[in-house]
Design a protein around this motif. Structure first.
Motif, PDB file in Angstrom:
ATOM      1  N   LEU A 179       0.994  -1.347   0.386  1.00  0.00           N
ATOM      2  CA  LEU A 179       0.235   0.252   0.420  1.00  0.00           C
ATOM      3  C   LEU A 179       1.204   1.111  -0.011  1.00  0.00           C
ATOM      4  CD1 LEU A 179      -3.075  -1.288   2.556  1.00  0.00           C
ATOM      5  CD2 LEU A 179      -2.534  -1.041  -0.304  1.00  0.00           C
ATOM      6  N   GLY A 180       1.943   0.997  -0.224  1.00  0.00           N
ATOM      7  CA  GLY A 180       3.100   2.277  -0.703  1.00  0.00           C
ATOM      8  C   GLY A 180       4.062   3.259   0.723  1.00  0.00           C
ATOM      9  N   ILE A 193      12.031  11.537  -0.845  1.00  0.00           N
ATOM     10  CA  ILE A 193      11.431  10.446  -0.590  1.00  0.00           C
ATOM     11  C   ILE A 193      10.390  11.185   0.058  1.00  0.00           C
ATOM     12  CG2 ILE A 193      12.609   8.556  -1.288  1.00  0.00           C
ATOM     13  CD1 ILE A 193      11.810   9.599   2.659  1.00  0.00           C
ATOM     14  N   GLY A 194      10.406  11.825   0.737  1.00  0.00           N
ATOM     15  CA  GLY A 194       8.910  12.262   1.585  1.00  0.00           C
ATOM     16  C   GLY A 194       7.805  12.253   1.259  1.00  0.00           C
ATOM     17  N   SER A 195       7.362  11.909   0.382  1.00  0.00           N
ATOM     18  CA  SER A 195       6.180  11.661  -0.280  1.00  0.00           C
ATOM     19  C   SER A 195       5.762  11.068  -1.474  1.00  0.00           C
ATOM     20  CB  SER A 195       5.687  13.388  -1.232  1.00  0.00           C
ATOM     21  OG  SER A 195       6.281  13.533  -2.335  1.00  0.00           O
ATOM     22  N   MET A 196       6.898  10.092  -1.962  1.00  0.00           N
ATOM     23  CA  MET A 196       6.648   8.561  -2.083  1.00  0.00           C
ATOM     24  C   MET A 196       5.853   8.360  -2.069  1.00  0.00           C
ATOM     25  SD  MET A 196       8.695   8.556  -5.089  1.00  0.00           S
ATOM     26  CE  MET A 196      10.128   8.779  -4.969  1.00  0.00           C
ATOM     27  N   ASP A 197       5.295   8.325  -1.234  1.00  0.00           N
ATOM     28  CA  ASP A 197       4.543   6.944  -0.650  1.00  0.00           C
ATOM     29  C   ASP A 197       2.830   7.770  -1.073  1.00  0.00           C
ATOM     30  OD1 ASP A 197       4.372   9.018   1.531  1.00  0.00           O
ATOM     31  OD2 ASP A 197       3.139   7.720   2.831  1.00  0.00           O
ATOM     32  N   LEU A 198       2.746   8.672  -1.178  1.00  0.00           N
ATOM     33  CA  LEU A 198       0.994   9.706  -1.441  1.00  0.00           C
ATOM     34  C   LEU A 198       1.207   9.435  -2.884  1.00  0.00           C
ATOM     35  CD1 LEU A 198       1.838  13.070   0.235  1.00  0.00           C
ATOM     36  CD2 LEU A 198       1.244  11.309   0.986  1.00  0.00           C
ATOM     37  N   ALA A 199       2.398   8.885  -3.771  1.00  0.00           N
ATOM     38  CA  ALA A 199       2.811   8.809  -5.191  1.00  0.00           C
ATOM     39  C   ALA A 199       2.056   7.824  -5.482  1.00  0.00           C
ATOM     40  CB  ALA A 199       3.631   9.389  -5.354  1.00  0.00           C
ATOM     41  N   ILE A 200       2.366   6.871  -4.478  1.00  0.00           N
ATOM     42  CA  ILE A 200       1.926   5.309  -4.306  1.00  0.00           C
ATOM     43  C   ILE A 200       0.120   5.115  -4.634  1.00  0.00           C
ATOM     44  CG2 ILE A 200       1.908   3.014  -4.074  1.00  0.00           C
ATOM     45  CD1 ILE A 200       4.975   3.191  -3.571  1.00  0.00           C
ATOM     46  N   VAL A 201      -0.105   5.677  -3.471  1.00  0.00           N
ATOM     47  CA  VAL A 201      -1.392   6.073  -3.271  1.00  0.00           C
ATOM     48  C   VAL A 201      -2.539   6.124  -4.325  1.00  0.00           C
ATOM     49  CG1 VAL A 201      -2.546   6.428  -1.685  1.00  0.00           C
ATOM     50  CG2 VAL A 201      -0.801   5.973  -0.435  1.00  0.00           C
ATOM     51  N   TRP A 202      -1.861   7.408  -4.619  1.00  0.00           N
ATOM     52  CA  TRP A 202      -2.404   8.139  -5.629  1.00  0.00           C
ATOM     53  C   TRP A 202      -2.399   6.902  -6.973  1.00  0.00           C
ATOM     54  CZ3 TRP A 202      -2.393   9.070 -10.754  1.00  0.00           C
ATOM     55  CH2 TRP A 202      -2.950   9.838 -11.444  1.00  0.00           C
ATOM     56  N   THR A 203      -1.463   6.961  -7.393  1.00  0.00           N
ATOM     57  CA  THR A 203      -1.406   5.690  -8.054  1.00  0.00           C
ATOM     58  C   THR A 203      -1.876   3.858  -7.886  1.00  0.00           C
ATOM     59  OG1 THR A 203       1.116   5.945  -8.549  1.00  0.00           O
ATOM     60  CG2 THR A 203       0.243   3.961  -9.433  1.00  0.00           C
ATOM     61  N   LEU A 204      -2.583   3.181  -6.531  1.00  0.00           N
ATOM     62  CA  LEU A 204      -3.761   2.368  -6.179  1.00  0.00           C
ATOM     63  C   LEU A 204      -4.221   2.802  -6.634  1.00  0.00           C
ATOM     64  CD1 LEU A 204      -1.469   1.118  -3.406  1.00  0.00           C
ATOM     65  CD2 LEU A 204      -1.975   0.120  -5.520  1.00  0.00           C
ATOM     66  N   ARG A 205      -4.770   4.138  -6.240  1.00  0.00           N
ATOM     67  CA  ARG A 205      -6.789   4.560  -6.607  1.00  0.00           C
ATOM     68  C   ARG A 205      -7.018   4.955  -7.900  1.00  0.00           C
ATOM     69  NH1 ARG A 205      -6.562   9.726  -3.409  1.00  0.00           N
ATOM     70  NH2 ARG A 205      -9.047   9.365  -3.844  1.00  0.00           N
ATOM     71  N   ASN A 206      -5.950   5.813  -8.615  1.00  0.00           N
ATOM     72  CA  ASN A 206      -6.463   5.673  -9.803  1.00  0.00           C
ATOM     73  C   ASN A 206      -6.165   5.076 -10.636  1.00  0.00           C
ATOM     74  OD1 ASN A 206      -7.292   8.550  -8.946  1.00  0.00           O
ATOM     75  ND2 ASN A 206      -6.120   8.533  -7.566  1.00  0.00           N
ATOM     76  N   ARG A 207      -4.576   3.749 -10.878  1.00  0.00           N
ATOM     77  CA  ARG A 207      -4.525   3.093 -11.853  1.00  0.00           C
ATOM     78  C   ARG A 207      -4.806   2.461 -11.733  1.00  0.00           C
ATOM     79  NH1 ARG A 207      -4.521   7.402 -13.858  1.00  0.00           N
ATOM     80  NH2 ARG A 207      -2.823   9.097 -14.524  1.00  0.00           N
ATOM     81  N   SER A 208      -5.119   1.417 -10.265  1.00  0.00           N
ATOM     82  CA  SER A 208      -5.212   0.165 -10.808  1.00  0.00           C
ATOM     83  C   SER A 208      -6.400  -0.520 -11.507  1.00  0.00           C
ATOM     84  CB  SER A 208      -6.003  -0.056  -9.025  1.00  0.00           C
ATOM     85  OG  SER A 208      -6.866   0.166  -8.479  1.00  0.00           O
TER      86      SER A 208
END
Length: 773
Positions: A88-89, A102-117
């Motif tokens: 989940l990032g 890397i301070g916001s890398m998890d936010l990018a993964i969260v967005w990708t999971l929500r909008n690209r899955s």
């Protein structure tokens, strides 16, 4: 079938509870998960072996990127970073390179999971390219990330990420930084996550569209492939780790790493006092032609094992000095990790659970689309990080067991200067764009028991490097007249701030024509590199072009110029935000920021000041005028004259503060058992909740409650240069606001307890000292 057209809000990212995120991921994407109750099921030896292997993988990703990239940014300056994340990032392990990335890398993964899955889907062998600051995975558009899912037996096991600064990604100015931009459409274009690798195959259309935007497509293309390779190699090693220990075991270790980091940070916070600390800093000039100052405000509240950072009251978004929410969060992370979690493994996902952010929308630290955000990382994100460092230091300084962790503010921000043009050396003709990365050699802030590290690098980039000057001269048509540590640059204090440096470049003798310069740098009047506990700020940042220099000294020169005064020519002071040129008869001079001092410089041992003078860290004039130390002709300290001069300087402080009585003598009152605020102040028990007293003379100043004692401190405001020769003498060159050197003193012995170069309407620090609870 039609699709909804996304609005600006659809391209913003925020943390969210795990359960809510799971509901938003397409059910067609299977996830590898383990029961939370199993985090203690792995034996200690296996845990340590797997944990260290994950750490090693992130470092090896750095070697892969360095070996493949042709970019000066990567190969010479380490402006990149990596992370390993769970499904989940949440970041399990991050690299020791640029922490901000890397301070916001998890936010990018969260967005990708929500909008690209669901569309286009996330499958084995895929990778996503992103440089959207509102989504995360980069603090401005030049930070480009590759997000790579890892699958095991058909399930999404985790992610790896690789991110690096790109020298140019388009926009109206070389280097993709435009000081005159009115909004993001005047900068390089942000790109939400695109599937750049599908099933293990690089998508040529996406890759070609990506490099097409750049003035240096070959470098951007190399970096793209290098980041893909770093992720691929990391995934292969993680899968080998899974083969050896089992997927569930590796995932349990990953979860436990984050839980352990969270537990250890919360335990540390429990040992620190509850209370609220505040700080205010400034960004100068919002863009080309502007002359304003814009405040960033933070109030940090620590309650039990949790921190809340409240940025309400920060200036509204304006010009180019903005960052979106992910940048603000990164500013907190890149400060907290080295200062508060330096003794805790950097499983960032666990550490981030220990704080929350409160912020207004549409501000320079939480800008809404389509604000210009190209300056985000080294403007408001870094500025917010400085303030977080300041309030953390105040909290740590109050507890004896944590005073070794206290550090004044380091070099404050970067000094951006992008040089571009056409390289005609050797009869060729090749376009080039290069930031001047010598500025990586910033000074570290002073600590309670140690001076700051001279030209030690960047707090936020532990592995930062200033490039080899000869490599710069090889790659670009520039010649360095000097690169040196700069005397007097470190903030004066009982402990001195680490020195910064300066560099002076001219065009290569074979070069023809004029080069373009884009400059951006705060800290030219309202210092970013502030001191603590009465310590003075480090030097003002300064960028100059010297026009019409004495050319003969560049040909067959036998000596290095001693300074600007030996160059001849006319000096042009470059703005905080703007553009200029560098011609064949010009010299470019950059002097970046040092570290702030700690404690009153009049308390620095005279022998330490003498050693500074002998080592050219401090000039003899500053030793006398700032530190109050008199040196005889033989270089030895004159003790009697030094005592007299320091008393005279304290008397001058008293006069400037409107006091008629002579300063009390410095002594060592019996206050060791009292609760400490910082280097100078303690709290004596009293019925009204505590009385603040001076450590150095015992004077009882006033009640602690509500910061009431601040009103009883002696106050003096003078010209900025009273802080020392390292402070720029003419603030009106940059801003319209009146700038002063404000000091607050113990009303008894006139020891400095607060020293800042600030606008005259800067608030008094009544709330800067902690409230005991």
């Amino acid at each position: 079938m039609t699709s909804r057209i996304p609005g600006a809000d659809d391209f913003t990212s925020r943390p969210m509870p795990r359960e809510e995120l799971l509901r938003q991921i397409s059910p067609t994407l299977p996830l590898h998960q383990v029961d939370e109750s199993r985090t203690e099921s792995v034996d200690a030896l296996t845990y340590e072996v797997v944990r260290h292997r994950l750490w090693a993988i992130t470092q090896e990703m750095g070697e892969t990127l360095r070996r493949m990239s042709g970019s000066h940014v990567v190969t010479e300056s380490n402006d990149f970073n990596f992370s390993i994340c769970d499904e989940l990032g949440e970041q399990v392990q991050v690299g020791t390179f640029n922490i901000g990335l890397i301070g916001s890398m998890d936010l990018a993964i969260v967005w990708t999971l929500r909008n690209r899955s669901d569309n286009p889907g996330i499958a084995e062998g895929d990778m996503f390219l992103c440089n959207d600051p509102w989504i995360g995975g980069g603090l401005h558009q030049n930070d480009a990330a590759i997000l790579a899912p890892i699958f095991h037996e058909g399930k999404l096991f985790g992610w790896t990420t690789a991110i690096a600064h790109q020298v140019d990604l388009g926009g109206p100015r070389p280097g993709s930084f435009s000081p005159s931009a009115q909004d993001v459409f005047g900068e390089a274009a942000p790109t939400p996550p695109l599937k750049v690798v599908r099933g293990g195959v690089l998508q040529r259309d996406v890759a070609e569209a990506w490099v097409r935007r750049s003035r240096l497509p070959h470098l951007v293309g190399l970096d793209l492939r290098a980041k893909i390779a770093a992720n691929k190699n990391a995934a292969e090693q993680i899968l080998r780790l899974i083969t050896k220990y089992g997927a569930d075991t590796v995932k349990v270790v990953m979860r436990r790493m984050m839980d352990d980091a969270e537990r250890r940070l919360r335990a540390k916070l429990e040992t620190l006092p509850d209370g609220t600390w505040t700080a205010v800093g400034y960004q100068e000039q919002s863009g080309t032609g502007d002359r304003g100052l814009y405040a960033i405000k933070v109030a940090m509240t620590k309650q039990g094992d949790r921190l809340v950072f409240d940025f309400r009251g920060t200036a509204g978004q304006t010009g180019i000095i903005n960052c979106p929410y992910p940048g603000l969060r990164a500013g907190i992370v890149f400060t907290m990790l080295p200062l508060l979690a330096g003794d805790i493994p950097w499983a960032a996902g666990g550490l981030m659970r220990c704080f929350e952010i409160v912020t207004d929308e549409d501000t320079i630290t939480n800008a809404s689309f389509p604000a210009a955000v190209g300056k985000g990382p080294f403007g408001p994100a870094w500025g917010a990080g400085n303030l977080v460092a300041e309030v953390l230091a105040k909290m740590l300084d109050a507890e004896p067991d944590h005073r070794t962790d206290v550090q004044s503010i380091c070099n404050g921000t970067t000094d951006l200067c992008v040089v571009s043009g056409v390289d005609v050396r050797g009869g060729g003709s090749k376009g080039f764009v290069s930031p001047v990365f010598d500025v990586m050699a910033g000074g570290y802030g002073a600590q309670v028991y140690h001076d700051g590290v001279d030209t030690g690098g960047r707090l936020i980039i532990p592995a930062a490097r200033a490039p080899d000057v000869e490599m710069t001269e090889y790659l670009y048509p520039l010649v360095a007249l000097w690169r040196r540590e700069q005397t007097d640059s470190g903030g004066p204090g009982r402990q001195r701030g680490g020195m910064s440096g300066s560099v002076c470049y001219v065009q290569h003798p074979d070069q023809q024509g004029t080069m373009s310069l884009v400059v951006s740098g705060t800290g030219k009047v309202a210092n970013q590199n502030v001191g603590l506990a009465g310590g003075y700020p480090g030097n003002s940042q300064l960028d100059l072009v010297v026009r019409g220099i004495d050319l003969p000294q560049l040909a067959d020169a036998a000596t290095i110029p001693g300074g600007l005064d030996e160059l001849g020519g006319e000096v042009e002071v470059l703005p905080c935000e703007g553009e200029s040129t560098l011609g064949p008869g010009d010299a470019l001079y950059l002097h970046w920021q040092a570290g702030g001092g700690y404690g009153d410089p009049l308390l620095r041992p005279a022998d330490d000041v003498r050693a500074d003078v002998l080592q050219v860290r401090v000039s003899a004039a500053a030793a006398r005028d700032v530190y109050g130390v008199v040196l005889r002709e033989d270089g030895e300290v004159d003790p009697a004259a030094t005592d007299d001069l320091r008393q005279e300087l304290r008397t001058t402080r008293a006069s400037g503060a409107g006091l008629s009585s002579a300063p009390s003598a410095i002594s060592t009152p019996e206050l060791e058992e009292s609760r400490r605020l910082d280097d100078n102040l303690v709290v004596l028990d009293s019925p009204d909740g505590g009385t603040v007293a001076c450590v150095h003379c015992g004077t009882e100043i006033g009640p602690l409650a509500g910061g009431e004692f601040v009103g009883a401190l002696a106050r003096r405001e003078s010209a900025p240069t009273e802080a020392g020769p390292h402070i720029w003498h003419d603030p009106s060159e940059y801003v319209d606001a009146q700038i002063v050197f404000r000091q607050l003193f113990c009303p008894g012995c006139l020891t400095a307890v607060h020293s800042r170069v600030v606008p005259v309407d800067h608030p008094l620090p009544a709330d800067d000292y902690r409230t005991w609870t």
